[in-house]
Design a protein around this motif. Structure first.
Motif, PDB file in Angstrom:
ATOM      1  N   ALA A 190       0.842  -1.206   0.000  1.00 17.05           N
ATOM      2  CA  ALA A 190       0.000   0.000   0.000  1.00 17.05           C
ATOM      3  C   ALA A 190       0.875   1.254   0.000  1.00 17.05           C
ATOM      4  N   GLU A 191       1.940   1.232   0.805  1.00 17.00           N
ATOM      5  CA  GLU A 191       2.870   2.366   0.819  1.00 17.00           C
ATOM      6  C   GLU A 191       3.536   2.526  -0.537  1.00 17.00           C
ATOM      7  N   ARG A 192       3.960   1.399  -1.119  1.00 16.64           N
ATOM      8  CA  ARG A 192       4.608   1.464  -2.428  1.00 16.64           C
ATOM      9  C   ARG A 192       3.651   2.012  -3.485  1.00 16.64           C
ATOM     10  N   TYR A 193       2.383   1.605  -3.398  1.00 15.79           N
ATOM     11  CA  TYR A 193       1.378   2.077  -4.354  1.00 15.79           C
ATOM     12  C   TYR A 193       1.264   3.602  -4.299  1.00 15.79           C
ATOM     13  N   CYS A 194       1.190   4.151  -3.086  1.00 11.33           N
ATOM     14  CA  CYS A 194       1.070   5.608  -2.955  1.00 11.33           C
ATOM     15  C   CYS A 194       2.372   6.307  -3.336  1.00 11.33           C
ATOM     16  N   HIS A 195       3.502   5.739  -2.922  1.00  2.44           N
ATOM     17  CA  HIS A 195       4.789   6.365  -3.233  1.00  2.44           C
ATOM     18  C   HIS A 195       5.007   6.430  -4.741  1.00  2.44           C
ATOM     19  N   ASP A 196       4.541   5.420  -5.472  1.00  2.00           N
ATOM     20  CA  ASP A 196       4.678   5.429  -6.924  1.00  2.00           C
ATOM     21  C   ASP A 196       3.885   6.561  -7.553  1.00  2.00           C
ATOM     22  N   ARG A 197       2.931   7.114  -6.808  1.00  2.00           N
ATOM     23  CA  ARG A 197       2.110   8.229  -7.287  1.00  2.00           C
ATOM     24  C   ARG A 197       2.478   9.530  -6.610  1.00  2.00           C
ATOM     25  N   CYS A 198       3.689   9.553  -6.028  1.00  2.00           N
ATOM     26  CA  CYS A 198       4.191  10.753  -5.345  1.00  2.00           C
ATOM     27  C   CYS A 198       3.213  11.221  -4.271  1.00  2.00           C
ATOM     28  N   ALA A 199       2.708  10.288  -3.504  1.00  2.00           N
ATOM     29  CA  ALA A 199       1.739  10.595  -2.455  1.00  2.00           C
ATOM     30  C   ALA A 199       2.053   9.757  -1.212  1.00  2.00           C
ATOM     31  N   HIS A 200       1.369  10.076  -0.106  1.00  2.00           N
ATOM     32  CA  HIS A 200       1.481   9.323   1.137  1.00  2.00           C
ATOM     33  C   HIS A 200       0.216   8.521   1.377  1.00  2.00           C
ATOM     34  N   LEU A 201       0.316   7.488   2.202  1.00  2.00           N
ATOM     35  CA  LEU A 201      -0.891   6.875   2.742  1.00  2.00           C
ATOM     36  C   LEU A 201      -1.623   7.916   3.570  1.00  2.00           C
ATOM     37  N   VAL A 202      -2.928   7.798   3.640  1.00  2.00           N
ATOM     38  CA  VAL A 202      -3.770   8.839   4.201  1.00  2.00           C
ATOM     39  C   VAL A 202      -3.502   9.089   5.687  1.00  2.00           C
ATOM     40  N   LYS A 203      -3.717  10.327   6.100  1.00  2.00           N
ATOM     41  CA  LYS A 203      -3.655  10.753   7.507  1.00  2.00           C
ATOM     42  C   LYS A 203      -4.962  11.455   7.836  1.00  2.00           C
ATOM     43  N   HIS A 260       4.246   4.591  20.768  1.00  2.00           N
ATOM     44  CA  HIS A 260       3.547   5.815  20.368  1.00  2.00           C
ATOM     45  C   HIS A 260       2.968   5.610  18.970  1.00  2.00           C
ATOM     46  N   TRP A 261       1.763   6.129  18.753  1.00  2.00           N
ATOM     47  CA  TRP A 261       1.127   6.022  17.443  1.00  2.00           C
ATOM     48  C   TRP A 261       1.457   7.271  16.634  1.00  2.00           C
ATOM     49  N   ILE A 262       2.228   7.062  15.552  1.00  5.30           N
ATOM     50  CA  ILE A 262       2.795   8.159  14.771  1.00  5.30           C
ATOM     51  C   ILE A 262       2.316   8.065  13.320  1.00  5.30           C
ATOM     52  N   TRP A 263       1.987   9.239  12.750  1.00  3.53           N
ATOM     53  CA  TRP A 263       1.676   9.300  11.316  1.00  3.53           C
ATOM     54  C   TRP A 263       2.996   9.312  10.549  1.00  3.53           C
ATOM     55  N   ASP A 264       3.241   8.265   9.771  1.00  8.01           N
ATOM     56  CA  ASP A 264       4.491   8.182   9.015  1.00  8.01           C
ATOM     57  C   ASP A 264       4.588   9.250   7.944  1.00  8.01           C
ATOM     58  N   SER A 265       3.458   9.783   7.496  1.00  5.71           N
ATOM     59  CA  SER A 265       3.467  10.770   6.421  1.00  5.71           C
ATOM     60  C   SER A 265       4.145  12.072   6.824  1.00  5.71           C
ATOM     61  N   ASP A 266       4.030  12.454   8.097  1.00  5.58           N
ATOM     62  CA  ASP A 266       4.686  13.697   8.535  1.00  5.58           C
ATOM     63  C   ASP A 266       5.303  13.591   9.931  1.00  5.58           C
ATOM     64  N   LYS A 267       5.363  12.356  10.481  1.00  8.15           N
ATOM     65  CA  LYS A 267       6.011  12.078  11.770  1.00  8.15           C
ATOM     66  C   LYS A 267       5.367  12.832  12.937  1.00  8.15           C
ATOM     67  N   THR A 268       4.070  13.089  12.864  1.00 13.84           N
ATOM     68  CA  THR A 268       3.363  13.719  13.971  1.00 13.84           C
ATOM     69  C   THR A 268       2.598  12.663  14.765  1.00 13.84           C
ATOM     70  N   THR A 269       2.285  12.997  16.022  1.00 15.20           N
ATOM     71  CA  THR A 269       1.555  12.074  16.891  1.00 15.20           C
ATOM     72  C   THR A 269       0.060  12.132  16.587  1.00 15.20           C
ATOM     73  N   ALA A 270      -0.586  10.983  16.638  1.00 16.82           N
ATOM     74  CA  ALA A 270      -2.016  10.921  16.331  1.00 16.82           C
ATOM     75  C   ALA A 270      -2.839  11.635  17.392  1.00 16.82           C
ATOM     76  N   ASN A 271      -3.943  12.232  16.964  1.00 12.94           N
ATOM     77  CA  ASN A 271      -4.895  12.863  17.870  1.00 12.94           C
ATOM     78  C   ASN A 271      -5.423  11.806  18.845  1.00 12.94           C
ATOM     79  N   PRO A 272      -5.329  12.045  20.167  1.00 12.21           N
ATOM     80  CA  PRO A 272      -5.799  11.054  21.149  1.00 12.21           C
ATOM     81  C   PRO A 272      -7.252  10.627  20.924  1.00 12.21           C
ATOM     82  N   GLN A 273      -8.056  11.502  20.315  1.00 12.08           N
ATOM     83  CA  GLN A 273      -9.464  11.168  20.069  1.00 12.08           C
ATOM     84  C   GLN A 273      -9.606   9.975  19.120  1.00 12.08           C
TER      85      GLN A 273
END
Length: 457
Positions: free
Chosen positions: A344-357, A392-405
């Protein structure tokens, strides 16, 4: 017969059988689902060598598999199958048994015989005979058999001199090719003719002779092999700083890489800057060289924002082809594709995009609601959220921490490190549709749909 002669004959027979089986196995469709999709989108695909090579069996390029029986009462009851030679069609002919009882004979026969006898209206004898040229087509009465003419490809060639040369033949077909083939763009047919945009054989650039800022440029041009997008500052017709944008040869780009400083009027050391880049609308990057501010910068082809190979952009004025604008982002959700997290990551990277956040649960519902309700409800999509070594649950797309909600109770109990977003619905007691949506931890080898996103400027 001596033992040695028998052994040689037996060995040669085994080799012939193995060769026939291997030939039949090698000659096949690359993917049944791919070929079914291509047939529905490009009906005359079999007339084009670039397209038909991925669907050899569908397009009749493989030796036929035909039913083979001798002296059967009913052709539809024949179940024995044989792989024919390359120059043979499937046959069914009415005949007589040794006792002159009416019967049928099924098998492979020369194409020449088919064209000479089975297809003519006036036959030499009053016995039915028929032939056909698709797999297992001859277990039926001869009158129901027919030869399907070969297709001629009539679609216009993709690689033309206008902007259409940078359009994929079909985005969904390209998506399926990327799943079936690990490195699809290494195939010249895919890269140059079927999916030139996906394979980055071409891209789009802003194309304006004179604007005060790239954001005000509304024209685009297609840029192909040996060219790059560019942008540089100049003095406009009103004698004020302006920006020129477009597509030029790579050799000319070298002249734009070294900025030269000039002093004009009251502005102290106004510096003209310019540069080249590769990627869709990369000359719109807000942090690039294309600016009328008195600062020195260059468009970089190795920006930290690079996601996939040859990607040099992170922001878009308009969404790339195949992406849907929703809020400040552009989203892409392919149908009928379920892969692991790595793929899934490779699919998005091939399209110059990230997996969703997602920032919160409302955003999950909002994004899903823009897709076909009947098709996507109940599906799961991979996100870029993952658990690091410190839990810790981290968004790989921008290395930020997920909203606790977004972090449900089961997130703290699981050993899984990957996360899918889901949405499902059911009918409540009052007849209203009730939605359930959110995030759920899964094993990284779990299969889900890749949902990709890019940010709009």
């Amino acid at each position: 017969m001596s033992t040695m002669k028998y052994y040689r004959i037996f060995t040669l027979s085994v080799i012939c059988v193995l060769f026939t089986v291997t030939l039949a196995e090698i000659c096949d469709d690359d993917s049944k689902s791919l070929c079914s999709l291509m047939q529905s989108r490009i009906p005359d695909m079999c007339g084009d060598p670039c397209l038909s090579k991925f669907c050899k069996r569908t397009c009749g390029l493989c030796p036929l598999t035909c039913y083979e029986c001798i002296d059967v009462d009913d052709a539809t009851q024949c179940t024995t199958v044989k792989t024919c030679a390359k120059d043979q069609y499937c046959f069914t002919a009415q005949t007589f048994t040794i006792n002159f009882a009416e019967a049928y004979r099924l098998g492979c026969g020369p194409i020449k015989t088919c064209l000479q006898y089975a297809s003519i209206s006036t036959k030499r004898v009053n016995l039915d005979a028929g032939c056909c040229n698709t797999d297992k087509c001859n277990n039926k009465p001869p009158a129901l058999m027919k030869v399907i003419p070969k297709q001629n490809f009539t679609n216009a060639t993709i690689l033309t001199t206008d902007k259409s040369f940078c359009v994929n033949l079909d985005d969904d077909v390209c998506t399926r090719l990327a799943i079936v083939h690990p490195n699809p763009c290494s195939d010249d047919c895919i890269a140059s003719k079927i999916c030139p945009h996906m394979c980055k054989k071409c891209f789009y650039c802003l194309d304006c002779n004179e604007v005060n800022h790239p954001a005000n440029c509304t024209k685009t041009t297609a840029c192909g092999y040996g060219k790059q997008c560019y942008g540089y500052e100049k003095i406009g017709s009103n004698r004020l700083p302006a920006v020129e944008l477009g597509c030029i040869d790579e050799q000319v780009c070298n002249l734009l890489q070294t900025p030269s400083g000039h002093v004009f009027g009251r502005r102290d050391k106004f510096t003209f800057t310019g540069g080249c880049c590769v990627g869709d609308f990369c000359n719109t990057h807000p942090d690039g060289a294309v600016t009328t501010q008195p600062s020195v910068a260059t468009i970089s082809t190795s920006s930290p924002a690079v996601v996939g190979q040859n990607c040099s952009y992170q922001y878009h004025l308009t969404c790339p082809a195949g992406f849907k604008p929703i809020g400040k982002n552009c989203y892409h959700m392919p149908p009928n594709i379920n892969v692991t997290k790595v793929n899934a990551e490779r699919y998005c990277h091939d399209r110059c995009a990230h997996l969703v956040k997602f920032s919160d649960k409302v955003e999950i519902l909002n994004v899903f609601s823009h897709y076909d309700n009947n098709h996507h409800h109940g599906d799961e999509v991979f996100t870029s959220l993952s658990k690091d070594l410190l839990d810790h649950w981290i968004w790989d797309s921008d290395k930020t921490t997920a909203n606790p909600q977004l972090i449900e109770h089961d997130f703290h109990l699981t050993h899984n490190t990957c996360v899918v977003a889901y949405i499902s619905y059911f009918t409540g007691t009052n007849g209203h549709i009730v939605y359930a949506y959110g995030l759920s931890p899964v094993d990284c080898n779990h299969h889900a749909i890749p949902m990709c996103y890019v940010t709009r400027s």
